[in-house]
Scaffold this active site. Sequence first.
Site, mmCIF file in Angstrom:
data_model
loop_
_atom_site.group_PDB
_atom_site.id
_atom_site.type_symbol
_atom_site.label_atom_id
_atom_site.label_comp_id
_atom_site.label_asym_id
_atom_site.label_seq_id
_atom_site.Cartn_x
_atom_site.Cartn_y
_atom_site.Cartn_z
ATOM 1 N N ASN A 92 29.857 -55.535 51.644
ATOM 2 C CA ASN A 92 31.267 -55.439 52.299
ATOM 3 C C ASN A 92 32.201 -56.132 51.298
ATOM 4 O O ASN A 92 31.621 -56.876 50.031
ATOM 5 C CB ASN A 92 31.251 -56.725 53.259
ATOM 6 C CG ASN A 92 30.316 -56.375 54.542
ATOM 7 O OD1 ASN A 92 30.047 -55.169 54.797
ATOM 8 N ND2 ASN A 92 29.943 -57.069 55.611
ATOM 9 N N HIS A 109 29.825 -53.740 46.136
ATOM 10 C CA HIS A 109 30.677 -52.618 46.285
ATOM 11 C C HIS A 109 32.356 -53.232 45.627
ATOM 12 O O HIS A 109 33.032 -52.485 46.336
ATOM 13 C CB HIS A 109 30.800 -52.145 47.620
ATOM 14 C CG HIS A 109 29.301 -51.345 47.999
ATOM 15 N ND1 HIS A 109 29.234 -50.934 49.209
ATOM 16 C CD2 HIS A 109 28.442 -50.722 47.146
ATOM 17 C CE1 HIS A 109 28.058 -50.207 49.214
ATOM 18 N NE2 HIS A 109 27.613 -49.958 47.978
ATOM 19 N N CYS A 117 42.157 -53.999 36.051
ATOM 20 C CA CYS A 117 43.277 -53.433 35.083
ATOM 21 C C CYS A 117 42.567 -52.199 34.332
ATOM 22 O O CYS A 117 41.525 -52.501 33.552
ATOM 23 C CB CYS A 117 43.852 -54.384 34.101
ATOM 24 S SG CYS A 117 45.023 -53.661 32.823
ATOM 25 N N LEU A 202 23.221 -53.613 65.736
ATOM 26 C CA LEU A 202 23.539 -53.529 67.045
ATOM 27 C C LEU A 202 22.563 -52.213 67.701
ATOM 28 O O LEU A 202 22.425 -52.100 68.632
ATOM 29 C CB LEU A 202 24.822 -53.125 67.180
ATOM 30 C CG LEU A 202 25.684 -53.270 68.687
ATOM 31 C CD1 LEU A 202 25.349 -54.741 68.920
ATOM 32 C CD2 LEU A 202 27.307 -52.988 68.429
#
Length: 232
Positions: A92, A109, A117, A202
């Site tokens: 996340n 990630h 920059c 889930l």
Amino acid sequence: MGTFSNIVILTGAGISAESGIMTFRDAGGLWEQQRIEDVATPEAFVRDPARVQAFYNERRAALYTVAPNRAHEALARLEREYPGTVTIVTQNVDDLHERAGSSRVVHMHGELRKVRCRMCGNVIEWEDDVEEDSGCPDCCTVGRLRPHIVWFGEVPLYIDEISSLLEEADLFISIGTSGEVYPAAGFVIEVKEHTHTIEINLEPSRGASLFDECRQGPAGILVPALVDELLS
Ligand code: BV8
């Protein structure tokens, strides 16, 4: 369940769903609204930087409207109270683990609240929108800031550190990830010979059959229950 020395917890978008942050592949998810090819690849950024910046500006701004949920808080409690080490490796880019109080968090990630920059290479905390004329606070170059996000086709961050963590792990818990994106989806294969593995999701993920245990249901219920078990 016995006492483990090193717990590694992989989290994905599902752990933030109950905080109101959209997942990627559930119905109505982020990848239904925008194609990966248009907003989450280096080529997309070269082709249409304003569109990519807008995609991340919108998600960065949304962070100020959400809060950690009971799953994030339970993991922070586990890190505080468990006798072994507890490390979160997260796919996340939100900061909900940190805001819940977790301190050992590896963002493989990248992070929404940081920019990079492209002139000096520095990674800088960034709270607001990145505009075309935004300047780098370190080298003052204008218009060269990109989201500090690992896009598809780019190498994830902290890969060597994550490999060491997985080698040392004796308990691996995967929470709220569809198991679609590599190399994160392959971690369970890396550890399964020497580690007890649990999935909380889930729906069974693509890699569910690779886990010793699969607990199906919302993270906000099942993660506090697992933490209670581990701390009892
Ligand atoms: C790379 C930043 C080389 C962007 C993201 C094989 C090996 C290596 C690479 C590949 C390979 N095959 C293909 C590849 C290339 C590619 C890839 O995996 N493509 C996929 C589409 C097939 N991988 C890459 O390009 C990676 N780079 O491989 O470099 C390399 C490799 C190793 C070592 C050196 C070099 C880079 C991938 C990173 C891309 N960037 N994010 C952004 O966020 O905008 S990935 C993106 O998907 C997000 O980070 C997200 O975290 C990630 C995975 O998604 P999930 O988190 O799982 O979310 P999703 O919506 O899919 O699922 C949510 C789940 O939660 C569901 O299962 C749902 O049931 C559940 N859920 C919902 N609500 C709840 C719940 N669970 C519990 N409670 C709830 N309430």
